[in-house]
Design a protein around this motif. Structure first.
Motif, PDB file in Angstrom:
ATOM      1  N   LEU A 230      58.575 -24.780 -20.286  1.00 53.82           N
ATOM      2  CA  LEU A 230      57.244 -24.702 -20.900  1.00 53.82           C
ATOM      3  C   LEU A 230      57.223 -23.652 -22.012  1.00 53.82           C
ATOM      4  N   TYR A 231      57.782 -22.481 -21.706  1.00 55.03           N
ATOM      5  CA  TYR A 231      57.781 -21.385 -22.676  1.00 55.03           C
ATOM      6  C   TYR A 231      58.494 -21.807 -23.958  1.00 55.03           C
TER       7      TYR A 231
ATOM      8  N   LYS B 104      59.025 -24.690 -25.083  1.00 55.34           N
ATOM      9  CA  LYS B 104      58.330 -25.776 -25.770  1.00 55.34           C
ATOM     10  C   LYS B 104      57.061 -25.283 -26.475  1.00 55.34           C
ATOM     11  N   LYS B 105      56.298 -24.421 -25.801  1.00 54.76           N
ATOM     12  CA  LYS B 105      54.960 -24.108 -26.301  1.00 54.76           C
ATOM     13  C   LYS B 105      54.776 -22.709 -26.859  1.00 54.76           C
ATOM     14  N   CYS B 106      55.652 -21.777 -26.534  1.00 51.70           N
ATOM     15  CA  CYS B 106      55.369 -20.377 -26.861  1.00 51.70           C
ATOM     16  C   CYS B 106      56.422 -19.720 -27.739  1.00 51.70           C
TER      17      CYS B 106
ATOM     18  N   LYS C  80      58.004 -20.473 -30.345  1.00 54.21           N
ATOM     19  CA  LYS C  80      57.804 -20.577 -31.789  1.00 54.21           C
ATOM     20  C   LYS C  80      57.156 -19.297 -32.336  1.00 54.21           C
TER      21      LYS C  80
ATOM     22  N   MET D 209      45.678 -22.098 -27.121  1.00 49.76           N
ATOM     23  CA  MET D 209      46.890 -22.365 -26.340  1.00 49.76           C
ATOM     24  C   MET D 209      46.581 -22.490 -24.848  1.00 49.76           C
TER      25      MET D 209
ATOM     26  N   LYS E  78      44.870 -25.513 -22.803  1.00 50.13           N
ATOM     27  CA  LYS E  78      45.649 -26.684 -22.402  1.00 50.13           C
ATOM     28  C   LYS E  78      46.486 -26.426 -21.156  1.00 50.13           C
ATOM     29  N   LEU E  79      46.465 -25.194 -20.655  1.00 53.91           N
ATOM     30  CA  LEU E  79      47.313 -24.879 -19.493  1.00 53.91           C
ATOM     31  C   LEU E  79      46.485 -24.869 -18.209  1.00 53.91           C
TER      32      LEU E  79
ATOM     33  N   GLN F  19      50.624 -23.887 -14.406  1.00 55.86           N
ATOM     34  CA  GLN F  19      51.439 -23.598 -15.589  1.00 55.86           C
ATOM     35  C   GLN F  19      51.339 -22.130 -15.975  1.00 55.86           C
TER      36      GLN F  19
END
Ligand code: HEC
Length: 103
Positions: free
Chosen positions: A28-29, A31-33, A35, A84, A87-88, A92
């Motif tokens: 998850l990290y 993929k979503k964080c 960046k 952000m 959506k969690l 998650q």
């Protein structure tokens, strides 16, 4: 002997559950964080608002993510994080906090 074996199996399955939860947090990290916060959580350039995730504890990260969610926490760029965390789900957030806490 049988009892010992059962205890062993129980320990093993707990261990696996934790390992698996950790892996999910990592996926998850990344993929979503990653960046904005860097793959090791140490990025402090503009995209992360100057904050550093690396070195913060599981509990701190969890409290901050929940704070973004209920709008009780945040700095100048909190809108970014509010988007952000909306959506969690709680699971998650737990997985992510545990992973970030281990960085
Ligand atoms: C689009 C860029 C971006 C993405 C993607 C992003 N963040 Fe952030 N994050 C920021 C910014 C900007 C801040 C600073 C916000 C503020 O001013 O409160 C921040 C702050 C935080 C903080 C608080 C740090 C502190 O010490 O105050 C945490 C925790 C956090 N992010 C976790 C995450 C997690 C977990 C993800 C992935 C689900 C994520 N972020 C994805 C940009 C991002």
């Amino acid at each position: 002997m049988k009892r010992l074996f059962i205890a062993f199996v129980i320990c093993l399955s707990f261990g696996l559950t934790f390992a698996f939860a950790g892996a999910e947090g990592e996926v998850l990290y990344n993929k979503k964080c990653a960046k904005c916060h860097g793959s090791d959580g140490a990025k402090t350039s503009g995209a992360s608002g100057g904050t550093m995730l690396k070195g913060q504890s599981n509990d701190d990260i969890k409290a901050k993510l929940k704070g973004y969610k209920d709008e009780s926490y945040g700095g100048k760029k909190k809108k970014t994080m509010q988007r952000m965390v909306k959506k969690l789900d709680d699971k998650q957030i737990r997985q992510l906090s545990r992973y970030i806490g281990s960085l």
